[in-house]
Enzyme design. Structure first.
Site, PDB file in Angstrom:
ATOM      1  N   ASP A  38     -14.111 -53.692 -30.758  1.00 56.50           N
ATOM      2  CA  ASP A  38     -13.910 -52.249 -30.711  1.00 56.50           C
ATOM      3  C   ASP A  38     -12.861 -51.985 -29.636  1.00 56.50           C
ATOM      4  O   ASP A  38     -12.985 -52.478 -28.520  1.00 56.50           O
ATOM      5  CB  ASP A  38     -15.249 -51.591 -30.349  1.00 56.50           C
ATOM      6  CG  ASP A  38     -15.168 -50.078 -30.289  1.00 56.50           C
ATOM      7  OD1 ASP A  38     -16.044 -49.432 -30.863  1.00 56.50           O
ATOM      8  OD2 ASP A  38     -14.234 -49.538 -29.660  1.00 56.50           O
TER       9      ASP A  38
ATOM     10  N   CYS B 251      -0.498 -81.342 -24.972  1.00 59.95           N
ATOM     11  CA  CYS B 251      -1.169 -80.205 -25.623  1.00 59.95           C
ATOM     12  C   CYS B 251      -2.070 -80.720 -26.743  1.00 59.95           C
ATOM     13  O   CYS B 251      -3.207 -80.279 -26.916  1.00 59.95           O
ATOM     14  CB  CYS B 251      -0.145 -79.247 -26.228  1.00 59.95           C
ATOM     15  SG  CYS B 251       1.116 -78.645 -25.094  1.00 59.95           S
TER      16      CYS B 251
ATOM     17  N   CYS C 172      -2.266 -74.573 -18.254  1.00 63.72           N
ATOM     18  CA  CYS C 172      -2.652 -75.808 -18.939  1.00 63.72           C
ATOM     19  C   CYS C 172      -1.934 -77.006 -18.331  1.00 63.72           C
ATOM     20  O   CYS C 172      -2.539 -78.046 -18.074  1.00 63.72           O
ATOM     21  CB  CYS C 172      -2.297 -75.732 -20.428  1.00 63.72           C
ATOM     22  SG  CYS C 172      -3.522 -74.854 -21.417  1.00 63.72           S
TER      23      CYS C 172
ATOM     24  N   ARG D  15      -0.294 -68.898 -19.429  1.00 65.21           N
ATOM     25  CA  ARG D  15      -1.307 -69.797 -19.994  1.00 65.21           C
ATOM     26  C   ARG D  15      -0.758 -71.233 -20.110  1.00 65.21           C
ATOM     27  O   ARG D  15      -1.429 -72.200 -19.787  1.00 65.21           O
ATOM     28  CB  ARG D  15      -1.757 -69.251 -21.350  1.00 65.21           C
ATOM     29  CG  ARG D  15      -2.871 -70.002 -22.028  1.00 65.21           C
ATOM     30  CD  ARG D  15      -4.141 -70.066 -21.216  1.00 65.21           C
ATOM     31  NE  ARG D  15      -4.224 -71.298 -20.452  1.00 65.21           N
ATOM     32  CZ  ARG D  15      -5.267 -71.646 -19.687  1.00 65.21           C
ATOM     33  NH1 ARG D  15      -6.310 -70.864 -19.572  1.00 65.21           N
ATOM     34  NH2 ARG D  15      -5.257 -72.774 -19.021  1.00 65.21           N
TER      35      ARG D  15
ATOM     36  N   CYS E 149      -5.818 -82.157 -26.296  1.00 62.93           N
ATOM     37  CA  CYS E 149      -6.928 -81.193 -26.263  1.00 62.93           C
ATOM     38  C   CYS E 149      -6.979 -80.344 -27.529  1.00 62.93           C
ATOM     39  O   CYS E 149      -8.017 -80.229 -28.169  1.00 62.93           O
ATOM     40  CB  CYS E 149      -6.790 -80.266 -25.059  1.00 62.93           C
ATOM     41  SG  CYS E 149      -7.167 -81.059 -23.471  1.00 62.93           S
ATOM     42  N   HIS E 150      -5.855 -79.720 -27.875  1.00 62.52           N
ATOM     43  CA  HIS E 150      -5.896 -78.629 -28.857  1.00 62.52           C
ATOM     44  C   HIS E 150      -5.708 -79.087 -30.306  1.00 62.52           C
ATOM     45  O   HIS E 150      -5.917 -78.307 -31.227  1.00 62.52           O
ATOM     46  CB  HIS E 150      -4.874 -77.558 -28.477  1.00 62.52           C
ATOM     47  CG  HIS E 150      -5.196 -76.903 -27.158  1.00 62.52           C
ATOM     48  ND1 HIS E 150      -6.281 -76.079 -27.004  1.00 62.52           N
ATOM     49  CD2 HIS E 150      -4.608 -76.997 -25.940  1.00 62.52           C
ATOM     50  CE1 HIS E 150      -6.338 -75.668 -25.736  1.00 62.52           C
ATOM     51  NE2 HIS E 150      -5.341 -76.218 -25.068  1.00 62.52           N
TER      52      HIS E 150
ATOM     53  N   CYS F 173      12.024 -45.507 -22.653  1.00 64.88           N
ATOM     54  CA  CYS F 173      12.034 -46.180 -23.960  1.00 64.88           C
ATOM     55  C   CYS F 173      12.192 -45.128 -25.055  1.00 64.88           C
ATOM     56  O   CYS F 173      12.922 -45.324 -26.041  1.00 64.88           O
ATOM     57  CB  CYS F 173      10.730 -46.948 -24.188  1.00 64.88           C
ATOM     58  SG  CYS F 173      10.295 -48.122 -22.901  1.00 64.88           S
TER      59      CYS F 173
ATOM     60  N   HIS G 173      13.871 -44.871 -28.767  1.00 66.47           N
ATOM     61  CA  HIS G 173      12.908 -45.297 -29.785  1.00 66.47           C
ATOM     62  C   HIS G 173      11.919 -44.175 -30.085  1.00 66.47           C
ATOM     63  O   HIS G 173      11.386 -43.561 -29.169  1.00 66.47           O
ATOM     64  CB  HIS G 173      12.143 -46.541 -29.315  1.00 66.47           C
ATOM     65  CG  HIS G 173      13.055 -47.689 -28.968  1.00 66.47           C
ATOM     66  ND1 HIS G 173      13.672 -48.449 -29.936  1.00 66.47           N
ATOM     67  CD2 HIS G 173      13.472 -48.177 -27.774  1.00 66.47           C
ATOM     68  CE1 HIS G 173      14.424 -49.378 -29.333  1.00 66.47           C
ATOM     69  NE2 HIS G 173      14.322 -49.237 -28.027  1.00 66.47           N
TER      70      HIS G 173
END
Lengths: 138, 283, 109
Positions: free
Chosen positions: B73, B199, B244, B240, B202-203, B101, B105
Site C-alpha cells: 500500500d 555477484c 555488496c 547497493r 551469491c545471486h 523541472c 516538463h
C-alpha cells in the site's frame, strides 16, 4: 522500606557492575512497569500484542497492540538501551483500544505491553522478537 | 563465462553459506494498492542461457511477510515520503536560470516508461537516470549537481521510476549497448575481494539460500531505489553495488563510476520482463 | 524546525455516523535516538517527535507519547469513531519545540 530478596540482589549487582558494563534494561523494565501501575497487581487476560517472530531488520519492526476497554497501553522493549517505546492514551472517540506502529529493537528481546483498564486494573503480555544481525550491509 | 561458473563453490563459501532454512522464493503475489498487479516472476531472459534456471524472481519474493507488507500500500510505504518531497521539488525553482523541472516538463507522468529502458546509450555514452537528472540541472537549470545517493537525487529517481511502475524492465543489450553490457557481464562474474566472491556466487548460484542472516535474492534491480529498513532511507543501485563489493572485503568502485554504469545495465538486463516496482521496500 | 518534516495522513473522506474508521499517519522525521555517535565519536543529541495526538471536533481519539525507540518516519494506525461531520486534527510535537499539524474533513451520512 522493606527490600525483597530480588531487589537486594539487583541493588548490589547494579552497584558493582554499573560502572563497568552497560546494564541490560531489566531493572528499568520493572521500574517502568511499577511507575505505570503504581505497584498494582497485573493480570494477563484481555491484551493482545502482535509482533513478527523474526524481524529482518531491527530498525523498523511493525507491532500491533490491542486491549479492549483500556485507557492506556504502554509498550516496552526489554533489551533496548532505554526500554521505553511508547504509551498510547485512548480518548473518547477511539473506536477501539488498539494501535499499530513501527519500532526499533537493538537485538533479539522481549517486547512488553501493559494496559491500564477503565476499572483501574492492569494486564500485561510479552512476545519475543528475534532480530537478525549480520546480514549484508549496504 | 562457462569456465568461471564451473568454479562454483556451492557447498560453502568459507562457511558463510549455511544450509537453507528457507529455500527459494515464497509464493506470495504482489498487488499494490489492491489493484496494480506486479510480475514478480517470469521466464528468464534468453541471454542468461539457463544460468538461473528457467525463472527470474523479484527480490520482494525473498522477504518476510512483514517486510513485504510495507510495499502493498503506497501509504504504508515509507519511500513515498521522499517521493512526496520530490514532487514538491519538481515544481520548485532552483539554479541560476530561474527554472524548475516544471518549467520544461508537464509533470512526472511525462516520464512513464523511461526507467524501464535505462541505462541506455546516448551519444556513445552509457547513461543512467542520475546522469540525466544532473545533466538537466547543470545545463538547463544552472543548478549544482546532486550527490549520487543523496535523498534529493534518489527521491527524484524514485518519482520518475514510479511513473513506470508495473511496466516490464526492458533494457537494450545489443547494438551500441553491447560493449557496455559485455563489460557489466564480465564484472558480474569476476570474483572480488579477500572473500573472492562474484555477484554470481551469491545471486545466481545461491539465491534462496541464507548467507548468515540474509535470505539471498537474485539481486534484481527492478525495485530501485529501494527504501531500506536498515538505513531508513532510499538506497541507490550504485550504493547497493558498493555495499555488496565491500562485503567481499574489496576496494569498491565509486558511485557514478563507468564500471557501475556498466554493471547497472547488465544487472537490469537480467531482470528484463519483471515489473518495475520502484520504490520498493527491502530489509 | 527540523528539515523537511512532512506529514501524511490517510482518512476516508466519507463515513456513516458512528462508524469506526481506520486512520493511518506517517511523518518524515529522522527520530535521532541520542544513542548514536558521529564520525568524531561525539554523541549525536536526541531529536525526536515526542508526542502525537489525533482529535475530532475537539474530542480526543488518541494521545501518544513517543520515545527514541520509535522508528524513523513515525507511523501510527488506529481506529476512530466519527459521530458527525467534522474535522480531524493531527498534531506532532518535536523535541525542538516545533509543532506540525494536519487536518482532514470527514462527511457523515
Amino acid at each position: 522500606m522493606k527490600l525483597t530478596r530480588r531487589e537486594t540482589i539487583f541493588a548490589g549487582f547494579g552497584a558493582a557492575v554499573a560502572t563497568v558494563l552497560p546494564l541490560p534494561a531489566l531493572a528499568s523494565v520493572d521500574d517502568a512497569v511499577a511507575a505505570f501501575t503504581g505497584g498494582a497487581d497485573v493480570g494477563s487476560d484481555g491484551i493482545t500484542l502482535n509482533t513478527p517472530e523474526i524481524a529482518e531488520n531491527g530498525n523498523t519492526v511493525p507491532i500491533e497492540v490491542s486491549a479492549p476497554g483500556a485507557v492506556s497501553i504502554m509498550i516496552l522493549a526489554a533489551g533496548n538501551p532505554n526500554p521505553d517505546v511508547a504509551t498510547f492514551n485512548f480518548g473518547p472517540l477511539a473506536a477501539s483500544q488498539s494501535a499499530s506502529t513501527r519500532i526499533r529493537l537493538a537485538g533479539t528481546q522481549d517486547v512488553i505491553a501493559v494496559a491500564k483498564m477503565a476499572d483501574g486494573s492492569f494486564v500485561r503480555t510479552a512476545n519475543e522478537v528475534k532480530v537478525t544481525i549480520g546480514g549484508c550491509g549496504g | 563465462m562457462k569456465n568461471i561458473k564451473a568454479l562454483s563453490v556451492t557447498a560453502s563459501i568459507m562457511g558463510l553459506l549455511a544450509a537453507p532454512a528457507v529455500a527459494g522464493p515464497d509464493s506470495d503475489s504482489l498487488v499494490i494498492n489492491g489493484e496494480l498487479e506486479m510480475v514478480t516472476e517470469t521466464a528468464a531472459p534468453e541471454h542468461l542461457d539457463g544460468a538461473v534456471g528457467d525463472t527470474i524472481y523479484s527480490g520482494w519474493r525473498f522477504r518476510t511477510d512483514e517486510t513485504q507488507a510495507l510495499q502493498l500500500d503506497d501509504f504504508d510505504n515509507p519511500a513515498m515520503l521522499t517521493v512526496d518531497k520530490a514532487i514538491d521539488y519538481f515544481n520548485t525553482v532552483d539554479g541560476s536560470e530561474g527554472k524548475s523541472c516544471a518549467s520544461c516538463h508537464e509533470g512526472p507522468e511525462e516520464f512513464a516508461g523511461l526507467t524501464a529502458s535505462l541505462p541506455r546509450v546516448e551519444d556513445g555514452k552509457l547513461v543512467v537516470l542520475e546522469d540525466i537528472i544532473n545533466g538537466h540541472r547543470a545545463e538547463v537549470m544552472g543548478a549544482e549537481p546532486w550527490k549520487w545517493s543523496g535523498q534529493d537525487m534518489q527521491g527524484m529517481v524514485a518519482l520518475i521510476g514510479l511513473q513506470s511502475r508495473g511496466m516490464p524492465v526492458d533494457v537494450k543489450i545489443d547494438g551500441d549497448a553491447a560493449p557496455f553490457w559485455e563489460q557489466g557481464k564480465e564484472m558480474y562474474y569476476t570474483r572480488y575481494g579477500q572473500l573472492e566472491l562474484s555477484c554470481a556466487n551469491c545471486h545466481e548460484q545461491n539465491y534462496g539460500n541464507m548467507i548468515r542472516a540474509d535470505h539471498l535474492s537474485q539481486g534484481q534491480t527492478n525495485g530501485f531505489p529501494v527504501y531500506r529498513l536498515k538505513q531508513a532511507q532510499l538506497i541507490s543501485k550504485h550504493n547497493r553495488f558498493r555495499g555488496c563489493i565491500r562485503d567481499t572485503r574489496a576496494e569498491t568502485f565509486a558511485e557514478g563510476s563507468d564500471e557501475f554504469r556498466a554493471l547497472e545495465l547488465y544487472v537490469a538486463s537480467r531482470g528484463n520482463g519483471l515489473s518495475i516496482e520502484t520504490p520498493a521496500v527491502r530489509q | 524546525m527540523a528539515d523537511g518534516v512532512k506529514p501524511r495522513v490517510k482518512v476516508p473522506s466519507k463515513a456513516a455516523a458512528g462508524e469506526a474508521i481506520v486512520i493511518k499517519t506517517l511523518i518524515s522525521h529522522q527520530m535521532e535516538s541520542g544513542q548514536r555517535k558521529d564520525s568524531d565519536g561525539n554523541v549525536i543529541p536526541r531529536s525526536i517527535i515526542n508526542r502525537f495526538t489525533a482529535d475530532f471536533n475537539g474530542q480526543n481519539v488518541v494521545d501518544v507519547t513517543l520515545e527514541p525507540a520509535i522508528s524513523t518516519n513515525p507511523y501510527f494506525e488506529f481506529e476512530a469513531t466519527v459521530p458527525e461531520s467534522g474535522e480531524f486534527t493531527f498534531t506532532w510535537y518535536d523535541d525542538d519545540g516545533s509543532v506540525y499539524t494536519e487536518t482532514k474533513s470527514v462527511e457523515t451520512s
